[in-house]
Design a protein around this motif. Structure first.
Motif, PDB file in Angstrom:
ATOM      1  N   VAL A 131       2.904  73.915  68.622  1.00 37.35           N
ATOM      2  CA  VAL A 131       1.637  74.546  69.035  1.00 37.35           C
ATOM      3  C   VAL A 131       1.752  75.114  70.434  1.00 37.35           C
ATOM      4  N   GLU A 132       2.365  74.360  71.320  1.00 38.16           N
ATOM      5  CA  GLU A 132       2.514  74.823  72.693  1.00 38.16           C
ATOM      6  C   GLU A 132       3.385  76.084  72.763  1.00 38.16           C
ATOM      7  N   LEU A 136      -3.626  78.256  63.967  1.00 34.95           N
ATOM      8  CA  LEU A 136      -2.995  77.310  64.880  1.00 34.95           C
ATOM      9  C   LEU A 136      -3.659  75.929  64.811  1.00 34.95           C
ATOM     10  N   GLU A 178      -4.583  83.630  67.923  1.00 30.82           N
ATOM     11  CA  GLU A 178      -4.205  82.296  68.414  1.00 30.82           C
ATOM     12  C   GLU A 178      -2.703  82.173  68.654  1.00 30.82           C
ATOM     13  N   ILE A 179      -1.910  82.903  67.860  1.00 35.42           N
ATOM     14  CA  ILE A 179      -0.452  82.787  67.899  1.00 35.42           C
ATOM     15  C   ILE A 179       0.148  84.099  68.401  1.00 35.42           C
ATOM     16  N   ALA A 235       1.463  79.234  70.779  1.00 31.77           N
ATOM     17  CA  ALA A 235       0.142  79.648  71.245  1.00 31.77           C
ATOM     18  C   ALA A 235       0.203  80.916  72.101  1.00 31.77           C
ATOM     19  N   SER A 279      -1.595  72.487  64.186  1.00 30.80           N
ATOM     20  CA  SER A 279      -1.766  71.329  65.054  1.00 30.80           C
ATOM     21  C   SER A 279      -2.123  70.087  64.239  1.00 30.80           C
TER      22      SER A 279
END
Length: 205
Positions: free
Chosen positions: A199-200, A89, A153-154, A203, A93
């Motif tokens: 990313v938002e 991630l 992270e994802i 996540a 980003s």
């Protein structure tokens, strides 16, 4: 009456045309006129060489095109490498900064757009190169998402293949919009906002 003095000639040799000068000129002309619409003579004229002088460095137009592609590929790989090194991630980003890279070299961006357009034709000498470019970028996106899922992270419900296709579609599409707005579209800000939103959404909680 004294004769008018002739202008003094500069001392020493004229500046030497470098290979980078030739490749820069070719990229600029390819991006403005298209690859098929740009002749060896036009590139030679841009850098102040004769046709024979340019052919001394690149014996054919295809050889010149190959050199332009090789340099463009190397530059893009180097630029991408610094952004995606962290992986996952964090790398996705960082790809938000790709817009600034693209804006910094508008001639190369215009050339890339022309190349992708001319590469649509199956008989184009750039067709295979463009196919490899697409698959390479798609594969990179899938790898980054899988990496982010693996390290937590994802979100695990994310489809890496679908997300990677969407990223490629956006990046290619936004370059076209930039091109058709006479390069006035705020490319860097638009790409940054897009990746911030990705990313938002990707996540993990």
């Amino acid at each position: 009456m004294r004769p008018t003095a002739e202008p003094r000639r500069p001392v020493g040799r004229p500046p030497r045309t470098t290979l980078d000068d030739i490749l820069d000129a070719a990229v600029g002309l390819f991006g403005a006129r298209g690859i098929r619409g740009t002749s060896i003579a036009a590139v030679a004229d841009r850098v102040g060489l004769t046709d024979a002088g340019l052919l001394h460095h690149f014996p054919t137009k295809n050889a010149l095109i190959a050199a332009v592609l090789e340099r463009a590929t190397t530059r893009q790989q180097d630029q991408l490498a610094s952004l995606i090194e962290p992986g996952g991630l964090t790398a996705i980003s960082a790809l938000g900064g790709w817009g600034s890279v693209v804006e910094a070299d508008p001639d190369l961006t215009a050339f890339s757009i022309v190349l992708s357009t001319e590469g649509l034709l199956e008989d184009s000498p750039f067709h295979d190169w463009e196919q490899r470019r697409y698959h390479s970028i798609h594969k990179l996106g899938v790898a980054l998402i899988n990496d982010g899922i693996a390290n937590g992270e994802i979100r695990p419900d994310i489809d890496p293949d679908q997300e990677a296709r969407a990223m490629v579609a956006f990046l290619d599409g936004i370059r076209l919009q930039w091109f058709y707005t006479d390069k006035t579209l705020p490319l860097a800000d638009t790409i940054q906002q897009y990746f911030d939103q990705i990313v938002e959404r990707l996540a993990a909680d």
